[in-house]
Design a protein around this motif. Structure first.
Motif, PDB file in Angstrom:
ATOM      1  N   ASN A  78     -20.382  48.728  24.699  1.00  7.70           N
ATOM      2  CA  ASN A  78     -19.637  48.269  23.528  1.00  7.70           C
ATOM      3  C   ASN A  78     -18.354  49.090  23.470  1.00  7.70           C
ATOM      4  OD1 ASN A  78     -18.580  47.540  21.090  1.00  7.70           O
ATOM      5  ND2 ASN A  78     -20.375  48.035  19.880  1.00  7.70           N
ATOM      6  N   SER A  79     -17.237  48.477  23.896  1.00 15.95           N
ATOM      7  CA  SER A  79     -15.962  49.207  23.931  1.00 15.95           C
ATOM      8  C   SER A  79     -15.221  49.157  22.595  1.00 15.95           C
ATOM      9  CB  SER A  79     -15.079  48.684  25.060  1.00 15.95           C
ATOM     10  OG  SER A  79     -14.782  47.326  24.883  1.00 15.95           O
ATOM     11  N   SER A  80     -15.850  48.598  21.574  1.00 19.68           N
ATOM     12  CA  SER A  80     -15.241  48.555  20.243  1.00 19.68           C
ATOM     13  C   SER A  80     -15.104  49.962  19.675  1.00 19.68           C
ATOM     14  CB  SER A  80     -16.109  47.720  19.307  1.00 19.68           C
ATOM     15  OG  SER A  80     -15.566  47.722  17.998  1.00 19.68           O
ATOM     16  N   LYS A  81     -14.115  50.127  18.827  1.00 17.77           N
ATOM     17  CA  LYS A  81     -13.933  51.405  18.135  1.00 17.77           C
ATOM     18  C   LYS A  81     -14.756  51.479  16.845  1.00 17.77           C
ATOM     19  CE  LYS A  81     -10.508  53.047  20.735  1.00 17.77           C
ATOM     20  NZ  LYS A  81     -11.014  53.188  22.068  1.00 17.77           N
ATOM     21  N   ASN A  82     -15.089  50.279  16.263  1.00 20.54           N
ATOM     22  CA  ASN A  82     -15.750  50.333  14.957  1.00 20.54           C
ATOM     23  C   ASN A  82     -16.660  49.153  14.641  1.00 20.54           C
ATOM     24  OD1 ASN A  82     -13.720  48.474  14.661  1.00 20.54           O
ATOM     25  ND2 ASN A  82     -12.425  49.805  13.434  1.00 20.54           N
ATOM     26  N   ILE A  83     -16.976  48.298  15.612  1.00 22.73           N
ATOM     27  CA  ILE A  83     -17.805  47.124  15.326  1.00 22.73           C
ATOM     28  C   ILE A  83     -19.021  47.109  16.245  1.00 22.73           C
ATOM     29  CG2 ILE A  83     -17.880  44.595  15.301  1.00 22.73           C
ATOM     30  CD1 ILE A  83     -14.883  44.641  14.660  1.00 22.73           C
ATOM     31  N   GLU A  84     -20.173  46.850  15.655  1.00 22.53           N
ATOM     32  CA  GLU A  84     -21.418  46.747  16.402  1.00 22.53           C
ATOM     33  C   GLU A  84     -21.474  45.405  17.144  1.00 22.53           C
ATOM     34  OE1 GLU A  84     -25.367  48.274  14.658  1.00 22.53           O
ATOM     35  OE2 GLU A  84     -25.359  46.121  14.241  1.00 22.53           O
ATOM     36  N   HIS A  85     -21.957  45.412  18.388  1.00 21.41           N
ATOM     37  CA  HIS A  85     -22.122  44.196  19.179  1.00 21.41           C
ATOM     38  C   HIS A  85     -23.468  44.218  19.889  1.00 21.41           C
ATOM     39  CE1 HIS A  85     -18.006  42.925  18.574  1.00 21.41           C
ATOM     40  NE2 HIS A  85     -17.518  44.031  19.128  1.00 21.41           N
ATOM     41  N   GLU A  86     -23.888  43.061  20.385  1.00 21.75           N
ATOM     42  CA  GLU A  86     -25.085  42.946  21.201  1.00 21.75           C
ATOM     43  C   GLU A  86     -24.803  41.964  22.325  1.00 21.75           C
ATOM     44  OE1 GLU A  86     -28.374  41.328  18.962  1.00 21.75           O
ATOM     45  OE2 GLU A  86     -27.409  39.410  18.709  1.00 21.75           O
ATOM     46  N   MET A  87     -25.738  41.851  23.273  1.00 18.95           N
ATOM     47  CA  MET A  87     -25.590  40.880  24.353  1.00 18.95           C
ATOM     48  C   MET A  87     -26.925  40.194  24.571  1.00 18.95           C
ATOM     49  SD  MET A  87     -25.093  41.148  28.418  1.00 18.95           S
ATOM     50  CE  MET A  87     -26.857  41.275  28.528  1.00 18.95           C
ATOM     51  N   VAL A  88     -26.916  38.862  24.450  1.00 18.83           N
ATOM     52  CA  VAL A  88     -28.116  38.048  24.642  1.00 18.83           C
ATOM     53  C   VAL A  88     -27.876  37.157  25.854  1.00 18.83           C
ATOM     54  CG1 VAL A  88     -29.693  36.382  23.556  1.00 18.83           C
ATOM     55  CG2 VAL A  88     -28.451  38.039  22.130  1.00 18.83           C
ATOM     56  N   VAL A  89     -28.925  36.951  26.654  1.00 20.59           N
ATOM     57  CA  VAL A  89     -28.848  36.052  27.806  1.00 20.59           C
ATOM     58  C   VAL A  89     -29.586  34.773  27.456  1.00 20.59           C
ATOM     59  CG1 VAL A  89     -29.451  35.716  30.239  1.00 20.59           C
ATOM     60  CG2 VAL A  89     -28.806  37.997  29.414  1.00 20.59           C
ATOM     61  N   GLY A  90     -28.911  33.632  27.594  1.00 23.33           N
ATOM     62  CA  GLY A  90     -29.527  32.329  27.337  1.00 23.33           C
ATOM     63  C   GLY A  90     -29.259  31.373  28.481  1.00 23.33           C
ATOM     64  N   SER A  91     -30.208  30.502  28.747  1.00 23.69           N
ATOM     65  CA  SER A  91     -30.034  29.495  29.800  1.00 23.69           C
ATOM     66  C   SER A  91     -29.391  28.247  29.212  1.00 23.69           C
ATOM     67  CB  SER A  91     -31.391  29.123  30.394  1.00 23.69           C
ATOM     68  OG  SER A  91     -31.270  27.997  31.230  1.00 23.69           O
ATOM     69  N   LEU A  92     -28.477  27.658  29.972  1.00 24.37           N
ATOM     70  CA  LEU A  92     -27.828  26.424  29.531  1.00 24.37           C
ATOM     71  C   LEU A  92     -28.486  25.183  30.129  1.00 24.37           C
ATOM     72  CD1 LEU A  92     -24.079  27.502  29.560  1.00 24.37           C
ATOM     73  CD2 LEU A  92     -25.617  27.247  27.600  1.00 24.37           C
ATOM     74  N   ALA A  93     -29.640  25.340  30.772  1.00 22.12           N
ATOM     75  CA  ALA A  93     -30.316  24.200  31.409  1.00 22.12           C
ATOM     76  C   ALA A  93     -30.595  23.082  30.407  1.00 22.12           C
ATOM     77  CB  ALA A  93     -31.610  24.654  32.070  1.00 22.12           C
ATOM     78  N   LYS A  94     -31.007  23.435  29.205  1.00 22.90           N
ATOM     79  CA  LYS A  94     -31.309  22.428  28.186  1.00 22.90           C
ATOM     80  C   LYS A  94     -30.156  22.223  27.212  1.00 22.90           C
ATOM     81  CE  LYS A  94     -36.205  23.106  28.523  1.00 22.90           C
ATOM     82  NZ  LYS A  94     -37.473  22.933  27.902  1.00 22.90           N
ATOM     83  N   HIS A  95     -29.099  22.982  27.385  1.00 28.45           N
ATOM     84  CA  HIS A  95     -27.952  22.933  26.464  1.00 28.45           C
ATOM     85  C   HIS A  95     -26.659  23.017  27.270  1.00 28.45           C
ATOM     86  CE1 HIS A  95     -31.185  24.162  23.746  1.00 28.45           C
ATOM     87  NE2 HIS A  95     -31.387  25.181  24.543  1.00 28.45           N
TER      88      HIS A  95
END
Length: 161
Positions: A78-95
């Motif tokens: 998270n290279s932000s100076k002041n904001i929390e982030h996350e990373m989720v992995v999702g498959s686009l097979a159905k979307h």
């Protein structure tokens, strides 16, 4: 079929120090970034909007858009100076063109099929964490699901071959 061991392998087995080889998978460095605390959030940067992500106030940057199938380790920072982030992995097979989005929560529906195959939970600014998942060939979405972040352009695509 007769198996022949090299002298070094035979000695290692006898000494109890032999370990099976570990085959390294792919490692992808992930940068979770934003324009800073004064940025203006938007809500038209979702996948279905086909946006120009170069204009997004936040995003996910990876050094490659393809990876081989198998074990993939995502090293998220998270290279932000002041904001929390996350990373989720999702498959686009159905979307393939649009992911399930809960507008009232301004978040991707992580309970939809294959939309949460693993995640690096909320990272404080400057934080790092890793996630290892086994991915088969297909298209995947890496996204931040903190409210408003995905719609503001905090996502990227990864093709696994």
């Amino acid at each position: 079929m007769k198996r022949i061991l090299t002298t070094a392998a035979a000695v290692a087995i006898a000494a109890g120090t032999f370990t099976a080889p570990v085959w390294a998978g792919t490692t992808i460095n992930v940068d979770l970034w934003d324009s800073g605390a004064d940025m203006v959030m938007v809500d038209n940067m979702r996948l279905k909007d086909n946006p120009d992500l170069s204009k997004a106030p936040m995003g996910i940057k990876i050094p490659q858009s393809t990876a081989p199938a198998g074990e993939i380790t995502f090293k998220a920072t998270n290279s932000s100076k002041n904001i929390e982030h996350e990373m989720v992995v999702g498959s686009l097979a159905k979307h393939p063109n649009s992911v399930p989005f809960k507008a009232n929560l301004s978040r991707v529906d992580e309970n939809a099929p294959n939309m949460n195959m693993g995640e690096v939970s909320e990272l404080e600014p400057g934080g790092t964490a890793s996630l290892t998942v086994h991915l088969t060939p297909g298209k995947y979405l890496l996204y931040c699901n903190v409210a408003g972040h995905y719609a503001s352009g905090m996502w990227t695509l990864l093709t696994v071959k």
